[in-house]
Design a protein around this motif. Structure first.
Motif, PDB file in Angstrom:
ATOM      1  N   PHE A  53      -5.021   5.847  10.532  1.00 12.84           N
ATOM      2  CA  PHE A  53      -4.284   5.608   9.290  1.00 12.84           C
ATOM      3  C   PHE A  53      -3.188   4.560   9.474  1.00 12.84           C
ATOM      4  O   PHE A  53      -2.913   3.786   8.560  1.00 12.84           O
ATOM      5  CB  PHE A  53      -3.711   6.913   8.754  1.00 12.84           C
ATOM      6  N   VAL A  54      -2.576   4.521  10.646  1.00 10.97           N
ATOM      7  CA  VAL A  54      -1.545   3.513  10.907  1.00 10.97           C
ATOM      8  C   VAL A  54      -2.140   2.113  10.875  1.00 10.97           C
ATOM      9  O   VAL A  54      -1.542   1.184  10.319  1.00 10.97           O
ATOM     10  CB  VAL A  54      -0.837   3.796  12.255  1.00 10.97           C
ATOM     11  N   TRP A  57      -2.677   1.243   7.276  1.00  9.52           N
ATOM     12  CA  TRP A  57      -1.385   1.051   6.622  1.00  9.52           C
ATOM     13  C   TRP A  57      -0.803  -0.311   6.989  1.00  9.52           C
ATOM     14  O   TRP A  57      -0.316  -1.042   6.127  1.00  9.52           O
ATOM     15  CB  TRP A  57      -0.441   2.176   7.029  1.00  9.52           C
ATOM     16  N   GLY A  60      -2.680  -3.029   5.176  1.00 13.31           N
ATOM     17  CA  GLY A  60      -2.260  -3.115   3.779  1.00 13.31           C
ATOM     18  C   GLY A  60      -0.932  -3.824   3.626  1.00 13.31           C
ATOM     19  O   GLY A  60      -0.746  -4.645   2.722  1.00 13.31           O
ATOM     20  N   ARG A  61       0.012  -3.524   4.509  1.00 12.52           N
ATOM     21  CA  ARG A  61       1.320  -4.200   4.472  1.00 12.52           C
ATOM     22  C   ARG A  61       1.162  -5.684   4.717  1.00 12.52           C
ATOM     23  O   ARG A  61       1.790  -6.514   4.068  1.00 12.52           O
ATOM     24  CB  ARG A  61       2.258  -3.611   5.515  1.00 12.52           C
TER      25      ARG A  61
END
Length: 68
Positions: A53-54, A57, A60-61
């Protein structure tokens, strides 16, 4: 296929390969570490799940910053 699409596909391939290999080896690693400490084996599994998930994430950032 333009440059951005190709780079995204190559990046996705690397992520899939690395997490696939890690997921394949995870039970063996957990069993080996579980002989020492079952809590440590559970922590390794949790870190693996959180890492997936990191990565998404962070991706996405990165994409949001690139769009603005």
């Amino acid at each position: 296929m333009d440059r951005d699409t190709r780079n995204a596909a190559i990046g996705a391939l690397w992520v899939l390969l690395l997490f696939g290999i890690a997921a394949y080896c995870l039970p063996t690693v957990m069993l080996a570490v579980g002989r020492v400490s079952t809590i440590l084996a559970a922590i390794i599994a949790a870190v693996f799940m959180v890492a997936i998930f990191v990565v998404f994430w962070l991706r996405g950032r990165s994409q949001r910053k690139k769009d603005h």
